[in-house]
Motif scaffolding. Structure first.
Motif, PDB file in Angstrom:
ATOM      1  N   ALA A  46       0.831  -1.209   0.000  1.00  0.00           N
ATOM      2  CA  ALA A  46       0.000   0.000   0.000  1.00  0.00           C
ATOM      3  C   ALA A  46       0.865   1.259   0.000  1.00  0.00           C
ATOM      4  CB  ALA A  46      -0.927  -0.017   1.216  1.00  0.00           C
ATOM      5  N   ASP A  47       1.986   1.228   0.749  1.00  0.00           N
ATOM      6  CA  ASP A  47       2.905   2.379   0.768  1.00  0.00           C
ATOM      7  C   ASP A  47       3.498   2.632  -0.612  1.00  0.00           C
ATOM      8  OD1 ASP A  47       2.701   3.327   3.359  1.00  0.00           O
ATOM      9  OD2 ASP A  47       4.170   1.902   4.143  1.00  0.00           O
ATOM     10  N   ALA A  48       3.864   1.543  -1.286  1.00  0.00           N
ATOM     11  CA  ALA A  48       4.430   1.701  -2.623  1.00  0.00           C
ATOM     12  C   ALA A  48       3.404   2.296  -3.584  1.00  0.00           C
ATOM     13  CB  ALA A  48       4.920   0.347  -3.140  1.00  0.00           C
ATOM     14  N   ALA A  49       2.152   1.862  -3.465  1.00  0.00           N
ATOM     15  CA  ALA A  49       1.090   2.431  -4.303  1.00  0.00           C
ATOM     16  C   ALA A  49       0.850   3.895  -3.947  1.00  0.00           C
ATOM     17  CB  ALA A  49      -0.184   1.617  -4.129  1.00  0.00           C
ATOM     18  N   LEU A  50       0.938   4.230  -2.669  1.00  0.00           N
ATOM     19  CA  LEU A  50       0.807   5.623  -2.243  1.00  0.00           C
ATOM     20  C   LEU A  50       1.911   6.479  -2.853  1.00  0.00           C
ATOM     21  CD1 LEU A  50      -0.253   7.949  -0.446  1.00  0.00           C
ATOM     22  CD2 LEU A  50       1.098   7.003   1.433  1.00  0.00           C
ATOM     23  N   TYR A  51       3.119   5.952  -2.878  1.00  0.00           N
ATOM     24  CA  TYR A  51       4.255   6.681  -3.461  1.00  0.00           C
ATOM     25  C   TYR A  51       4.000   6.955  -4.943  1.00  0.00           C
ATOM     26  CZ  TYR A  51       9.061   7.811  -4.758  1.00  0.00           C
ATOM     27  OH  TYR A  51      10.185   8.440  -5.240  1.00  0.00           O
ATOM     28  N   ARG A  52       3.437   5.972  -5.664  1.00  0.00           N
ATOM     29  CA  ARG A  52       3.112   6.181  -7.069  1.00  0.00           C
ATOM     30  C   ARG A  52       2.049   7.253  -7.238  1.00  0.00           C
ATOM     31  NH1 ARG A  52       2.360   0.786  -7.484  1.00  0.00           N
ATOM     32  NH2 ARG A  52       0.239   1.054  -8.292  1.00  0.00           N
ATOM     33  N   ALA A  53       1.051   7.247  -6.331  1.00  0.00           N
ATOM     34  CA  ALA A  53       0.004   8.267  -6.401  1.00  0.00           C
ATOM     35  C   ALA A  53       0.584   9.659  -6.218  1.00  0.00           C
ATOM     36  CB  ALA A  53      -1.064   7.986  -5.342  1.00  0.00           C
ATOM     37  N   LYS A  54       1.561   9.798  -5.325  1.00  0.00           N
ATOM     38  CA  LYS A  54       2.229  11.084  -5.128  1.00  0.00           C
ATOM     39  C   LYS A  54       2.992  11.490  -6.379  1.00  0.00           C
ATOM     40  CE  LYS A  54       1.483  11.901  -0.624  1.00  0.00           C
ATOM     41  NZ  LYS A  54       0.875  13.139  -0.089  1.00  0.00           N
TER      42      LYS A  54
END
Length: 411
Positions: A362-370
């Motif tokens: 989920a953190d990695a996906a959050l980083y992509r969203a940023k």
């Protein structure tokens, strides 16, 4: 002498709660000083009858009754203070003083034993009912319902006992007798009093202890600033849900959220403004999500939402609702509108997932969203190692891209 010994044992039983109430003074709880003083005065009232052989008759009677009335008044005041209500100290003091004056006139003027008994029981019944009424109205303030039930049984039991006493000495036609030489009815009331009076003060002690325990539990369970679930609570719940999913083949979606450009809010409006922004964010998100899901603060401006029995498609819809709700509810600081948006990373349960693993995805996906412009939610790629982006197959890539487009902001 036997009756005096009975009152001595009654007084000692009532005193059991006293040493346990004293340590709570340092906690600064409302009503605790009144409870302690009430308990001490109730003991004095009972011991005055126990020492009747050593005191003049008029002295032990007036001391005992004045102490008892003061104890009941303080119990009423303490209960109101405990629940954050106006204590009505002046009202209680005036009524108590009037009782003592009337009682003294019946004792030192024309001695009226029946009148004194009825006055004593009438005051006790009224004070107990008034206190019980406050407790009944505030019964939902404590989550441990058994404690409030026990307290109401004790206080209303005391009121019922003295209501019965009034009935016995009026319509019942029972002749009054001194408590030191009690009639059968008098002995009955003394025995019942040995149950209801100690039970009342033990119930007040239990009320204080349970309230503190619930406050400590709430401090561990909820974040003090945002009132979202605390980091410890949300991670513990995540572990439990992962075990449930592994055992029963359930579904779980984890959405990690981060407030966009939160540092700029702190820089422009100070830490107080940042705290207001965090509270606003938590309130908006909790209104937007399902009541069955659990929303918690991981730390700083990062939050997590656990969505139970939720597949990826429904989880993305929920994530979109969060983004839309925050965009539609701007924050105002010092009269200035402060737009707030959020970015999120969404991961769904896969067999063998650990809490660290699913959060890392989920953190990695959050980083992509940023990276892709913020104010959006990205779905985590399936089948990659925790914390590392793995190339996705054609179908997975298409699904992820579609998911990203589905929640991308149009603002």
């Amino acid at each position: 002498m036997t009756t005096s010994l009975f009152f001595l044992m009654w007084g000692l039983a009532t005193a059991l709660a006293l040493p346990l109430l004293v340590p709570f003074h340092a906690r600064g709880l409302g009503g605790i000083k009144a409870f302690t003083a009430a308990n001490a005065l109730a003991v004095v009232s009972l011991l005055a009858y126990a020492t009747s052989q050593m005191l003049p008759p008029g002295v032990y009677v007036i001391v005992s009754n004045a102490a008892w009335v003061s104890a009941l008044s303080l119990a009423y005041i303490g209960v109101r203070q405990f629940f954050g209500m106006r204590p009505h100290i002046r009202r209680a003091a005036v009524l108590g003083a009037l009782f003592v004056l009337a009682f003294a006139l019946m004792l030192y003027g024309q001695d009226d034993l029946r009148g004194r008994m009825l006055l004593f029981s009438g005051f006790t019944c009224a004070a107990a009912l008034a206190t019980g009424r406050v407790i009944f109205r505030q019964r939902r303030r404590l989550q441990t319902r058994g404690v409030m039930l026990y307290l109401m049984l004790a206080i209303f039991g005391l009121a019922a006992l003295h209501a019965l006493r009034i009935a016995v000495y009026t319509v019942g036609g029972e002749a009054p007798a001194s408590l030191l030489e009690p009639s059968p009815w008098g002995l009955f009331f003394i025995v019942c009093g040995t149950v209801t009076v100690p039970a009342l003060f033990l119930a007040l002690l239990l009320l204080v202890q349970t309230s503190l325990s619930e406050q400590m539990q709430a401090a561990l369970t909820f974040d003090s600033l945002t009132r979202a679930y605390s980091r410890r609570s949300i991670l513990d719940e995540l572990d439990r849900e992962l075990r449930r999913c592994k055992r029963a083949g359930g579904k779980l979606a984890v959405l990690v959220l981060d407030i966009d450009h939160f540092k700029s809010i702190n820089d422009r409006h100070g830490h107080a403004g940042g705290d207001t922004a965090l509270r606003h964010y938590a309130q908006v998100v909790q209104r937007a999500v399902r009541t069955s899901d659990r929303f918690g603060r991981l730390g700083g401006e990062e939050f997590a939402l656990l969505m139970y029995d939720c597949d990826p498609a429904h989880a993305l819809v929920q994530a979109q609702r969060v983004c839309d709700a925050l965009r539609d509810a701007p924050l105002f600081l010092h009269g200035v509108e402060v737009p707030m948006t959020t970015s999120g990373g969404l991961a769904v349960y896969q067999p063998g997932d650990t809490a660290d693993g699913i959060l890392a995805r989920a953190d990695a996906a959050l980083y992509r969203a940023k990276q892709q412009g913020r104010d959006r939610v990205e779905l985590a790629w399936a089948g990659r190692a925790p914390g590392r982006a793995q190339p996705a197959g054609p179908a997975e890539a298409a699904g992820a891209a579609a998911a990203g487009q589905g929640v991308e902001s149009t603002a």
